[in-house]
Design an enzyme around this catalytic site. Structure first.
Site, PDB file in Angstrom:
ATOM      1  N   ALA A 272       1.211  -6.911   5.068  1.00 53.14           N
ATOM      2  CA  ALA A 272       0.719  -7.755   3.956  1.00 53.14           C
ATOM      3  C   ALA A 272       1.008  -9.227   4.256  1.00 53.14           C
ATOM      4  CB  ALA A 272       1.359  -7.331   2.642  1.00 53.14           C
TER       5      ALA A 272
ATOM      6  N   LYS B  22       0.848  -1.215   0.000  1.00 54.91           N
ATOM      7  CA  LYS B  22       0.000   0.000   0.000  1.00 54.91           C
ATOM      8  C   LYS B  22       0.867   1.242   0.000  1.00 54.91           C
ATOM      9  CE  LYS B  22       1.196   1.491   4.232  1.00 54.91           C
ATOM     10  NZ  LYS B  22       1.797   2.732   4.587  1.00 54.91           N
TER      11      LYS B  22
ATOM     12  N   ASP C 192      -2.048  -1.342  10.156  1.00 52.11           N
ATOM     13  CA  ASP C 192      -2.229  -1.468   8.699  1.00 52.11           C
ATOM     14  C   ASP C 192      -2.840  -2.804   8.275  1.00 52.11           C
ATOM     15  OD1 ASP C 192      -1.213   0.986   7.962  1.00 52.11           O
ATOM     16  OD2 ASP C 192       0.796   0.247   7.482  1.00 52.11           O
TER      17      ASP C 192
HETATM   18  C1  LIG Z   1       2.456   4.826   9.243  1.00 54.93           C
HETATM   19  C2  LIG Z   1       1.545   3.771   8.706  1.00 54.93           C
HETATM   20  C3  LIG Z   1       0.601   4.417   7.669  1.00 54.93           C
HETATM   21  O1  LIG Z   1      -0.217   3.479   7.026  1.00 54.93           O
HETATM   22  O2  LIG Z   1       2.176   2.644   8.088  1.00 54.93           O
HETATM   23  P1  LIG Z   1       3.690   2.476   7.475  1.00 54.93           P
HETATM   24  O3  LIG Z   1       3.852   3.563   6.480  1.00 54.93           O
HETATM   25  O4  LIG Z   1       4.659   2.547   8.602  1.00 54.93           O
HETATM   26  O5  LIG Z   1       3.694   1.113   6.811  1.00 54.93           O
HETATM   27  C4  LIG Z   1       0.705   3.141   9.837  1.00 54.93           C
HETATM   28  O6  LIG Z   1       0.026   4.121  10.566  1.00 54.93           O
HETATM   29  C5  LIG Z   1       1.523   2.300  10.790  1.00 54.93           C
HETATM   30  O7  LIG Z   1       0.972   1.032  10.732  1.00 54.93           O
HETATM   31  P2  LIG Z   1       1.738  -0.249  11.337  1.00 54.93           P
HETATM   32  O8  LIG Z   1       3.114  -0.337  10.776  1.00 54.93           O
HETATM   33  O9  LIG Z   1       0.808  -1.414  11.156  1.00 54.93           O
HETATM   34  O10 LIG Z   1       1.832   0.192  12.825  1.00 54.93           O
HETATM   35  P3  LIG Z   1       1.737  -0.659  14.183  1.00 54.93           P
HETATM   36  O11 LIG Z   1       2.566  -1.889  14.068  1.00 54.93           O
HETATM   37  O12 LIG Z   1       0.314  -0.784  14.609  1.00 54.93           O
HETATM   38  O13 LIG Z   1       2.446   0.376  15.163  1.00 54.93           O
HETATM   39  C6  LIG Z   1       3.856   0.570  15.154  1.00 54.93           C
HETATM   40  C7  LIG Z   1       4.137   1.812  15.965  1.00 54.93           C
HETATM   41  O14 LIG Z   1       3.779   2.976  15.180  1.00 54.93           O
HETATM   42  C8  LIG Z   1       3.227   3.975  16.006  1.00 54.93           C
HETATM   43  N1  LIG Z   1       1.841   4.261  15.566  1.00 54.93           N
HETATM   44  C9  LIG Z   1       1.200   3.461  14.674  1.00 54.93           C
HETATM   45  C10 LIG Z   1      -0.068   3.780  14.227  1.00 54.93           C
HETATM   46  C11 LIG Z   1      -0.695   4.937  14.753  1.00 54.93           C
HETATM   47  N2  LIG Z   1      -1.927   5.294  14.368  1.00 54.93           N
HETATM   48  N3  LIG Z   1      -0.039   5.719  15.650  1.00 54.93           N
HETATM   49  C12 LIG Z   1       1.216   5.407  16.059  1.00 54.93           C
HETATM   50  O15 LIG Z   1       1.804   6.123  16.848  1.00 54.93           O
HETATM   51  C13 LIG Z   1       3.279   3.442  17.443  1.00 54.93           C
HETATM   52  O16 LIG Z   1       4.515   3.881  17.981  1.00 54.93           O
HETATM   53  C14 LIG Z   1       3.326   1.931  17.248  1.00 54.93           C
HETATM   54  O17 LIG Z   1       3.955   1.273  18.317  1.00 54.93           O
END
Ligand SMILES: C[C@@](CO)(OP(=O)(O)O)[C@H](O)COP(=O)(O)OP(=O)(O)OC[C@H]1O[C@@H](n2ccc(N)nc2=O)[C@H](O)[C@@H]1O
Ligand SMILES: Nc1ncnc2c1ncn2[C@@H]1O[C@H](COP(=O)(O)OP(=O)(O)O)[C@@H](O)[C@H]1O
Length: 337
Positions: free
Chosen positions: A131, A15, A168
């Site tokens: 994913a 994504k 995600d």
């Molecule tokens: C930023 C985003 C955008 O889609 O993804 P990525 O670009 O990294 O893949 C997401 O919010 C990330 O999703 P994901 O990678 O699943 O996050 P998680 O494992 O749930 O969280 C990892 C860490 O990111 C931070 N986190 C995540 C989501 C959120 N809404 N607020 C946060 O502060 C927290 O510190 C958490 O401990």
């Protein structure tokens, strides 16, 4: 292969976020989001089989990872730009966690072996680990339903289980184009028409998602300290409509990622790359999610290919995709189910 010959394979897309609006964190440390996810046609594949020998080892789920043949990620591994050792093979692997969560829902763990064919660069803001989790949810659900002769949990229930694994993960199960709120896991699907052409430029170095959110916090400390926590800005409806109909020029005008400035603070070379892609003909560039992969929007498949050629001539890793595409799916011809 499982002694019983029972195995299932599923794929799930990567994504990017066409909008990622961040609000001040709550007491749990998570940031409220308003985001517009788009699933794109680069896929992780997870094959799950039953292996009773695995129950005697560790968590009862064994995982192995290989670069998907022909993928940009495989090229990155070959050229030394990425290392397979960045992916944990213990119970912190998101696919293992997903398999264990499905086992818990069925109250049964017969011993499961997972193989991940990885095409999505690691720690790049493309949701590769999520994913893997989504594909594992779908594959292990099908495997255990057949093994136990019970109905499958199904997509809704798997999205609920995925929510507990990472923000995600539910979107990777759903796919398509979707608005995300809360942690990003409160989803509303958006109906779509034409496809968008997105070029991804992965970087040799990953960025940790929590580190990028912490960097965002530094710039917004004042509002949090004053006890006046700000909600994320609402999604721009013009952007949502443009993405829904595949209006690339409209998306290029309104694309917005609040995590881009903190990602650039952590990796300043991203700023020059974003400008360079536009000089090479992209309609717009942005950092994908928490980065550091950079995305460029192209007007057509031909423009996307030209952009990839230009970037690759400069010895960068780059590949073109289209989206939106569907979420995690079983691959019937790869399994016995
Ligand atoms: C930023 C985003 C955008 O889609 O993804 P990525 O670009 O990294 O893949 C997401 O919010 C990330 O999703 P994901 O990678 O699943 O996050 P998680 O494992 O749930 O969280 C990892 C860490 O990111 C931070 N986190 C995540 C989501 C959120 N809404 N607020 C946060 O502060 C927290 O510190 C958490 O401990
Ligand atoms: N199956 C997996 N594939 C990749 N990384 C994983 C996996 N399971 C856990 N991880 C961990 O999650 C981190 C973030 O991975 P990834 O999902 O690729 O990035 P992002 O959150 O930026 O999209 C990795 O650095 C790795 O330590």
């Amino acid at each position: 292969m499982s002694p019983a010959g029972l195995w299932a394979a599923a794929s799930a897309p990567a994504k990017t976020n066409l909008a990622l609006h961040v609000g001040d964190p709550g007491p749990d440390g998570f940031h409220p989001l308003e985001t517009l996810f788009i699933a794109v046609d680069v896929h992780e594949t997870v094959t799950a089989s039953i292996n009773s020998h695995v129950t005697r080892r560790g968590s009862g789920v064994l995982v192995s990872v290989s670069p998907a043949p022909g993928s940009e990620y495989a090229e990155m591994i070959q050229s030394g730009a990425a290392r397979l050792s960045d992916i944990p093979l213990d119970s912190s692997n998101l696919a293992v966690r997903a398999a264990l969560a499905v086992c818990a829902a069925y109250e049964c763990n017969p011993g499961i072996e997972l193989r991940i064919d990885k095409a999505v660069p690691v720690a790049g803001g493309m949701g590769g680990g999520s994913a893997d989790a989504a594909a594992a949810l779908v594959a292990v659900d099908a495997l255990l339903a057949r093994h136990l002769d019970r109905p499958r949990l199904g997509r809704e229930r798997l999205m609920g289980i995925g929510s507990e694994l990472g923000a995600d993960v539910p979107f990777m199960v759903l796919g398509g184009l979707a608005e995300g709120r809360g942690r990003g896991n409160d989803l509303r699907a958006v109906e779509t028409g034409n496809q968008l052409h997105v070029v991804f430029v992965p970087q040799d170095q990953g960025l940790s998602t929590p580190a990028v959110f912490r960097q965002w916090d530094r710039a917004h400390r004042a509002t949090v300290d004053q006890g006046s926590a700000q909600a994320p800005d609402p999604l721009n409806r013009t952007l949502v409509t443009a993405a829904a109909v595949g209006d690339a020029a409209g998306v290029a005008t309104w694309v917005r990622n609040d995590l881009q400035p903190p990602a650039i603070e952590l990796l300043p070379e991203l700023a020059a790359l974003l400008n360079h892609g536009v000089d090479l003909g992209a309609l717009a560039g942005w950092v994908s999610g928490s980065g550091p992969t950079v995305c460029f929007l192209a007007r057509s498949a031909q423009d996307a290919d030209n952009l990839v050629d230009g970037l690759r001539r400069e010895h960068r890793h780059a590949f073109s995709t289209t989206g939106p595409v569907e979420g995690a799916q079983l691959i019937p011809e790869w399994g016995t189910i």
